[in-house]
Design a protein around this motif. Sequence first.
Motif, short mmCIF file in Angstrom:
data_model
loop_
_atom_site.label_atom_id
_atom_site.label_comp_id
_atom_site.label_asym_id
_atom_site.label_seq_id
_atom_site.Cartn_x
_atom_site.Cartn_y
_atom_site.Cartn_z
N PHE A 28 75.12 1.44 82.37
CA PHE A 28 75.00 2.89 82.49
C PHE A 28 76.32 3.60 82.29
N GLN A 29 77.43 2.97 82.70
CA GLN A 29 78.72 3.63 82.60
C GLN A 29 79.12 3.94 81.16
N GLU A 30 78.46 3.26 80.19
CA GLU A 30 78.81 3.50 78.79
C GLU A 30 78.41 4.89 78.31
N PHE A 31 77.56 5.58 79.04
CA PHE A 31 77.25 6.97 78.70
C PHE A 31 78.51 7.83 78.73
N GLN A 32 79.53 7.37 79.49
CA GLN A 32 80.79 8.10 79.54
C GLN A 32 81.42 8.17 78.15
N ARG A 33 81.24 7.14 77.34
CA ARG A 33 81.75 7.12 75.98
C ARG A 33 80.80 7.86 75.03
N VAL A 34 79.51 7.69 75.27
CA VAL A 34 78.51 8.26 74.36
C VAL A 34 78.49 9.77 74.44
N PHE A 52 82.97 -1.95 87.39
CA PHE A 52 82.87 -1.55 88.79
C PHE A 52 83.55 -0.22 89.06
N SER A 53 84.74 -0.04 88.53
CA SER A 53 85.50 1.18 88.82
C SER A 53 84.75 2.42 88.35
N LEU A 54 84.17 2.37 87.16
CA LEU A 54 83.45 3.52 86.63
C LEU A 54 82.17 3.78 87.40
N MET A 55 81.41 2.72 87.71
CA MET A 55 80.17 2.90 88.45
C MET A 55 80.44 3.48 89.84
N LYS A 56 81.49 3.00 90.46
CA LYS A 56 81.86 3.50 91.79
C LYS A 56 82.19 4.99 91.71
N ARG A 57 82.90 5.38 90.67
CA ARG A 57 83.26 6.78 90.53
C ARG A 57 82.04 7.65 90.25
N LEU A 116 63.66 4.39 89.07
CA LEU A 116 64.82 4.32 88.19
C LEU A 116 65.82 3.32 88.76
N ILE A 117 66.13 2.29 87.96
CA ILE A 117 67.13 1.29 88.36
C ILE A 117 68.30 1.39 87.39
N ILE A 118 69.45 1.70 87.92
CA ILE A 118 70.65 1.90 87.11
C ILE A 118 71.63 0.76 87.40
N PRO A 149 79.49 12.32 77.91
CA PRO A 149 79.67 12.49 79.35
C PRO A 149 78.74 13.54 79.97
N SER A 150 78.27 14.47 79.18
CA SER A 150 77.39 15.52 79.74
C SER A 150 76.04 14.96 80.15
N ILE A 151 75.72 13.73 79.73
CA ILE A 151 74.45 13.10 80.12
C ILE A 151 74.33 13.02 81.64
N PHE A 152 75.43 12.79 82.34
CA PHE A 152 75.38 12.65 83.79
C PHE A 152 74.92 13.95 84.46
N SER A 153 75.49 15.06 84.04
CA SER A 153 75.09 16.34 84.64
C SER A 153 73.68 16.74 84.21
N ASP A 154 73.29 16.40 82.98
CA ASP A 154 71.92 16.68 82.53
C ASP A 154 70.91 15.87 83.35
N MET A 155 71.25 14.60 83.61
CA MET A 155 70.36 13.76 84.42
C MET A 155 70.24 14.30 85.84
N GLN A 156 71.35 14.76 86.38
CA GLN A 156 71.32 15.32 87.74
C GLN A 156 70.39 16.52 87.80
#
Length: 438
Positions: free
Chosen positions: A107-113, A143-148, A136-138, A115-122
């Motif tokens: 899932f953290q790879e969306f950061q490269r694809v 680890f560092s990116l998922m934690k953030r 939904l299973i993510i 980044p606005s995907i995170f706020s859209d999903m929210q």
Amino acid sequence: MIFYDRINELNAINKVKERSRNEAQMTVLMGRRRIGKTELARRCNDETLLYFFVARKTEALLCQDFIREAEERLGIPIGWPSSFSELFRYLLKYAENHPLTLIIDEFQEFQRVNPSIFSDMQRDWDLHKRTSRMNLIISGSVFSLMKRIFEDSKEPLFGRANQSLLLKPFTTDVLKQILSSHNADYTPDDLLALYAVTGGVPWYVALLMDNGKTNKTSILSYLTEVNSPFINEGKNILIEEFGSDYAMHFSILTCLAGGQLTRGEIESQLGANNIGSYLIRLENYYNLIEKRLPIFAKENAKKVRYTLNDRFLDLWFRFFYKYQDFVANNALSQLGRVIERDFDTYSGFALERYFEQKFREKGYYTRIGKFWDRKGKNEIDLVAVNEIDGIAEVYEIKRDRKRYDEKTLKEKTEVLIQNCKELHGMDIRLGVLSLEDL
């Protein structure tokens, strides 16, 4: 190799799946690479399960992959959503009348694809979770990116997960079960080699078992075979975590694997005096090292040691990274000789961690640790305390039980009791743990 263990985790994700039949649920799976997150998620007991893998592609190409998966699994035409957010919103609405499980891996790879995907999903999750019946299973392995993404209060998806599972390596009992099923006549040395090399990480264990590497000799020889996946594994799983600043992180981890355990020792070895921020990040951000104090010591005590908390990475930095010139010059057979020469000494430290882990898994002891005095002397390998029953067990750990000296342990224990008033009045029991006790 067949699927072992993960009973508690499977129960947890299936309970969440049942709750998702009333309202959408989000589960986050975290853990180091190779720990089995994808395999666990795929075992969710749901008739309709979609699996999206976030590869390093453009958003448009990813959407094509995801649409193809969704249409095949759902048996309906979806059309051509122009973005992942549009597809996610469609699936949330679809799940209002057709419950489903959606797994999004890496899932953290969306950061490269995008980044606005995170706020859209929210936004879409908050709007539709009450009426949708999506499970939904993510999952993510950086680890560092998922934690953030999920634990930083400034991030859009903070607080959205209904449960978060941190997958850990196999327990010592499960490791014994696995080895026994592949080698009924295994020796304690075989088990220790399996633990020291894999640390109980499922992918490494399966790699060895599936290739018939079930005893110490074959396990060690496999490490340096031509095209062995272990050779570059440490670099492969950590470069993405550290990015371009990996050199200092790697140097510190090499020191820890080599036995330099205090900040002063590491700085002396590296000729640097500014590693404090690196140690903090390695501990709190990357979850790769842990700060250790003598048992019962106060948090602000000046007797801090650091240790790698990943057995495989400890081995990789001790041998593969330290002798990277051997690898670069294709001298794998020579590296194999070094590993064979030094492994018994190295595995002595692994044996200490094995027993510490085994004692924690019992769930009986309220404190478990080591002891050393202000000068770093009078070291005791394992102290396990049950403060409720007033029992303290003090152990020397030796590969060879014959090397145990009870008199020396008694002298060290006297220093331990002098330094730890919490032990006064307790039933102190001394002993030795060796290969025979695995």
